[in-house]
Each structure stands twice: as structure tokens, then as C-alpha cells.
Design a protein around this motif. Structure first.
Motif, PDB file in Angstrom:
ATOM      1  N   ASP A 106      10.297   5.849   5.055  1.00  0.00           N
ATOM      2  CA  ASP A 106       9.064   5.316   5.646  1.00  0.00           C
ATOM      3  C   ASP A 106       8.015   4.910   4.609  1.00  0.00           C
ATOM      4  OD1 ASP A 106       8.116   7.770   4.751  1.00  0.00           O
ATOM      5  OD2 ASP A 106       7.773   8.578   6.760  1.00  0.00           O
ATOM      6  N   GLY A 107       8.302   5.172   3.320  1.00  0.00           N
ATOM      7  CA  GLY A 107       7.398   4.788   2.247  1.00  0.00           C
ATOM      8  C   GLY A 107       6.174   5.677   2.103  1.00  0.00           C
ATOM      9  N   LEU A 108       6.154   6.797   2.807  1.00  0.00           N
ATOM     10  CA  LEU A 108       4.978   7.663   2.775  1.00  0.00           C
ATOM     11  C   LEU A 108       5.081   8.779   1.741  1.00  0.00           C
ATOM     12  CD1 LEU A 108       4.283   8.005   6.613  1.00  0.00           C
ATOM     13  CD2 LEU A 108       3.282   6.381   4.976  1.00  0.00           C
ATOM     14  N   ASP A 165       1.358   9.640   0.842  1.00  0.00           N
ATOM     15  CA  ASP A 165       0.429   8.670   1.420  1.00  0.00           C
ATOM     16  C   ASP A 165      -0.442   9.406   2.441  1.00  0.00           C
ATOM     17  OD1 ASP A 165      -0.494   6.660   3.441  1.00  0.00           O
ATOM     18  OD2 ASP A 165       0.590   5.286   2.120  1.00  0.00           O
ATOM     19  N   PRO A 166      -1.735   9.147   2.448  1.00  0.00           N
ATOM     20  CA  PRO A 166      -2.614   9.844   3.399  1.00  0.00           C
ATOM     21  C   PRO A 166      -2.207   9.651   4.866  1.00  0.00           C
ATOM     22  CG  PRO A 166      -3.923   8.706   1.747  1.00  0.00           C
ATOM     23  CD  PRO A 166      -2.488   8.295   1.536  1.00  0.00           C
ATOM     24  N   ARG A 167      -1.450   8.612   5.166  1.00  0.00           N
ATOM     25  CA  ARG A 167      -1.027   8.386   6.558  1.00  0.00           C
ATOM     26  C   ARG A 167      -0.092   9.480   7.072  1.00  0.00           C
ATOM     27  NH1 ARG A 167       1.524   2.718   6.248  1.00  0.00           N
ATOM     28  NH2 ARG A 167       2.021   3.540   4.188  1.00  0.00           N
ATOM     29  N   ALA A 221       9.109  18.026   9.844  1.00  0.00           N
ATOM     30  CA  ALA A 221       9.623  16.693   9.504  1.00  0.00           C
ATOM     31  C   ALA A 221       9.104  16.256   8.143  1.00  0.00           C
ATOM     32  CB  ALA A 221       9.234  15.679  10.570  1.00  0.00           C
ATOM     33  N   LEU A 222       7.833  16.536   7.871  1.00  0.00           N
ATOM     34  CA  LEU A 222       7.267  16.189   6.566  1.00  0.00           C
ATOM     35  C   LEU A 222       7.991  16.941   5.457  1.00  0.00           C
ATOM     36  CD1 LEU A 222       5.251  14.815   4.713  1.00  0.00           C
ATOM     37  CD2 LEU A 222       3.622  16.665   5.249  1.00  0.00           C
TER      38      LEU A 222
END
Length: 120
Positions: free
Chosen positions: A39-41, A58-60, A69-70
Motif C-alpha cells: 500500500d506504500g504506507l 506514512d501518517p495515513r 494489520a499494521l
């Protein structure tokens, strides 16, 4: 060949081997690979010895409260970077290894050095 000539040859061979080993050690220490999550995060950079050098989030990522999941995404991204750096280090060390060596069967911390000693 007299004993002095033999000793000089052995010493010269030892010095060449020591230089090769030091060169490989420096190459491994200077190697880094970065992987990004799907997801590019998440982005992770791993060094040549397998250590995590940098982790970027990424702050998102905070938009979703799913910490499991993170954690899974971070872990997978680090593992992907580690596999990439392992492939680069293996390619660098290949000249010191038997032709049939594979990343799965090789301890990159010691096998290149031990094999070089065996050859000499």
C-alpha cells in the motif's frame, strides 16, 4: 623450496586472503536495501548484516485503527527488505563460496571466509 621461501609464500597468501575478507566485510557493511509495503504506507531499510536501519511510516496509517494489520505489514516489509539485502550480499560473497552454494544453505556471516580458508 626452502623453509624461508615457503613461509614468505604462506604469509603473502595470508595477506591476500585477509585483504579479500576485509573487502567483503566492508561491502557487506555498506549494503542496504529498502522495501515498501504493497500500500506504500510502510518503508523499511535493512543493512547488510540484517539489521533494521530505518523504518518509515506514512501518517495515513493512523486512519485505520487495526494495529494487528499494521504490525503484519511492518513485519512483512522488513522481511522483504531483509531478503533483498541477503540476495545482494550473497551475490557479493559468491566468489568465495562453492559453486553449489545457495542463500538457503549458506551462513553469510562465516561460510565465505571458511570456504576461502579451505581453498588455500
Amino acid at each position: 623450496m626452502d623453509e624461508t621461501t615457503r613461509r614468505v609464500g604462506v604469509l603473502a597468501e595470508y595477506e591476500r586472503l585477509a585483504e579479500e575478507v576485509e573487502s567483503l566485510r566492508r561491502a557487506i557493511a555498506d549494503t542496504e536495501e529498502t522495501a515498501d509495503s504493497a500500500d506504500g504506507l510502510v518503508s523499511a531499510t535493512v543493512g547488510g548484516n540484517g539489521e533494521l536501519v530505518e523504518l518509515w511510516l506514512d501518517p495515513r496509517i493512523y486512519r485505520s485503527p487495526d494495529s494487528s494489520a499494521l504490525a503484519a505489514t511492518i513485519t512483512e516489509t522488513i522481511h522483504r527488505a531483509a531478503r533483498q539485502v541477503e540476495a545482494r550480499v550473497f551475490a557479493e560473497a559468491a566468489k568465495f563460496l562453492p559453486a553449489d552454494a545457495t542463500p538457503e544453505t549458506t551462513d553469510l556471516r562465516f561460510d565465505p571466509f571458511l570456504h576461502s580458508l579451505d581453498r588455500r
